[in-house]
Design an enzyme around this catalytic site. Sequence first.
Site, mmCIF file in Angstrom:
data_model
loop_
_atom_site.group_PDB
_atom_site.id
_atom_site.type_symbol
_atom_site.label_atom_id
_atom_site.label_comp_id
_atom_site.label_asym_id
_atom_site.label_seq_id
_atom_site.Cartn_x
_atom_site.Cartn_y
_atom_site.Cartn_z
ATOM 1 N N LEU A 117 0.826 -1.214 0.000
ATOM 2 C CA LEU A 117 0.000 0.000 0.000
ATOM 3 C C LEU A 117 0.859 1.263 0.000
ATOM 4 O O LEU A 117 0.441 2.298 -0.503
ATOM 5 C CB LEU A 117 -0.919 0.014 1.236
ATOM 6 C CG LEU A 117 -2.036 -1.040 1.256
ATOM 7 C CD1 LEU A 117 -2.712 -1.072 2.609
ATOM 8 C CD2 LEU A 117 -3.060 -0.756 0.159
ATOM 9 N N GLY A 118 2.054 1.180 0.581
ATOM 10 C CA GLY A 118 2.919 2.363 0.627
ATOM 11 C C GLY A 118 4.227 2.070 1.315
ATOM 12 O O GLY A 118 4.383 1.053 2.004
ATOM 13 N N GLY A 120 7.578 4.291 3.334
ATOM 14 C CA GLY A 120 8.027 5.585 3.849
ATOM 15 C C GLY A 120 9.285 5.446 4.676
ATOM 16 O O GLY A 120 9.906 4.381 4.705
ATOM 17 N N THR A 121 9.663 6.518 5.361
ATOM 18 C CA THR A 121 10.883 6.499 6.175
ATOM 19 C C THR A 121 10.758 5.507 7.331
ATOM 20 O O THR A 121 11.735 4.915 7.766
ATOM 21 C CB THR A 121 11.170 7.902 6.745
ATOM 22 O OG1 THR A 121 9.985 8.382 7.378
ATOM 23 C CG2 THR A 121 11.575 8.873 5.658
ATOM 24 N N GLY A 123 9.048 2.630 7.341
ATOM 25 C CA GLY A 123 8.935 1.241 6.914
ATOM 26 C C GLY A 123 7.961 1.096 5.772
ATOM 27 O O GLY A 123 7.932 1.938 4.867
ATOM 28 N N GLN A 124 7.132 0.041 5.822
ATOM 29 C CA GLN A 124 6.209 -0.254 4.719
ATOM 30 C C GLN A 124 4.807 -0.540 5.262
ATOM 31 O O GLN A 124 4.658 -0.947 6.408
ATOM 32 C CB GLN A 124 6.688 -1.498 3.962
ATOM 33 C CG GLN A 124 8.134 -1.423 3.481
ATOM 34 C CD GLN A 124 8.711 -2.797 3.210
ATOM 35 O OE1 GLN A 124 8.655 -3.287 2.092
ATOM 36 N NE2 GLN A 124 9.245 -3.444 4.223
ATOM 37 N N LYS A 140 1.340 -2.176 9.045
ATOM 38 C CA LYS A 140 2.559 -1.354 8.972
ATOM 39 C C LYS A 140 3.715 -2.194 9.515
ATOM 40 O O LYS A 140 3.687 -2.642 10.663
ATOM 41 C CB LYS A 140 2.387 -0.088 9.821
ATOM 42 C CG LYS A 140 3.595 0.844 9.793
ATOM 43 C CD LYS A 140 3.509 1.918 10.865
ATOM 44 C CE LYS A 140 3.024 3.230 10.362
ATOM 45 N NZ LYS A 140 3.203 4.326 11.343
ATOM 46 N N ASP A 238 1.545 15.801 12.766
ATOM 47 C CA ASP A 238 1.772 15.645 11.322
ATOM 48 C C ASP A 238 0.448 15.593 10.561
ATOM 49 O O ASP A 238 0.228 14.721 9.723
ATOM 50 C CB ASP A 238 2.599 14.389 11.029
ATOM 51 C CG ASP A 238 3.184 14.400 9.609
ATOM 52 O OD1 ASP A 238 3.255 15.495 9.005
ATOM 53 O OD2 ASP A 238 3.549 13.317 9.112
#
Length: 465
Positions: A117-118, A120-121, A123-124, A140, A238
């Site tokens: 799905l995505g 990033g910094t 992890g995944q 995640k 954030d």
Amino acid sequence: MVVDPPQKRRASGFRRVRDQRDLRPHVNPRPGGRRVDAAGQFLSPLRQLTTNIIDTYRIANPQFKYESATNPRRVLTKPSKPSHNEGYDNEDYDYILYVNDWLGTEEGHKYLILDVLGQGTFGQVVKCQDMKTHDVVAVKVVKNKPAYFNQSMMEVTILEMLNTQCDPHDEHHILRLKDSFIHRSHLCLVFELLSSNLYELIKQNQFQGLSTQLVKVFTAQLLDAMSILKDARLIHCDLKPENILLKTLQSPQIKVIDFGSACHERQTVYTYIQSRFYRSPEVLLGLPYTAAIDMWSLGCIAVELFLGLPLFPGTSEYNQITRIVEMLGQPPSYMMEMGKQTGQFFDSYVDMYGRKKYRLKSLEQYSREHNTNEQPGKQYFKATSLPEIVNGAPMPAFKTGRQGVEMEKELNNRQSFIDFCQGLLNMNPIERWSPQQARLHPFITGEKWTKPFVVRFSSSFSSFH
């Protein structure tokens, strides 16, 4: 001489059909050389080479052993070359994920990996199926590094508190954490699966912006979530369109996600927080911060949803504060005095009355002092004030015969929206509206806007105490 016509010879293998019974297929119940399955049924060649192929191989080679791990699987992680953690992690300490691999244990829930799905910094995030409940979820998978592990453990703690104590009935638009576990040294967090984020929605709309009505629907839900955070004395840290997800594409119901940067108001240890476009003046200046930083982000998000473009698209921290000052003026003196980063962006001087004042550094001066090649940054709007920008946005198409009424209503909605956003985009965090105060604004309540909204002192006092 009379010759009899020649007899037609029947082709070999054909039988004369006399009635329907002759059309029934002849099936040999015990064909020679065929093996049977566990239920005693004879296997056709097709079944022997498909569903029962493992047994077929084993008959041909008694040493043959099948393991699902040897199946060819599509790799989801980039880069995918094994480097750490006995070959389970890549060079970035991300767990190397494959389609149809498993996360979790036999004792707990096992999750079958379906797709990515995505990334990033931290992890995944992968789409998985919970093999106990058969629900499709988002997992995640955090990087195998202590800093990310510890931060994600904080996320687990915060979400467990929000889900069980603050929003036990899932009514306030906060992401649900379903499970957490450790898999081969990686912390894994299991969430409900949601749909597109609001940035993707803006993008699908060709960055044209959404109607004031839809912006109101989204903003009211965000204020509901932020009221819960405020009561719990938590700061998201954030808030941005990418961290607000639609539950489904069929309705405007949303959820706030990614509490990986969240903290308690008494534990504001990090200074580099908030994505740049949504970063508050107090964070940019290096001041102590409160939940008011989330309200600044919400102001930026609300305007972006309406316009389709970010209000302060800073290319750097200097460019960010420059854009804010150009539109809203300078922060209050006390913020300049207290800010640890004020000297980065402003020069101080004494005016003719002996008062200390601040002046924003020029582009050339800032570039020279910081050895950078600062650029002015793209201007998305011709106007420089918020009212001009909002009022200058294209008008929607009105129904024939109702243009006058609809136009008046839209203009009133825009005035109300401007007043609402100005309360959120107040440079001074002490004066900036809390979520509880903002929820009373006519833009949210649906009342007709007649004059600037003023918060009562009593609610303001309770909000900041």
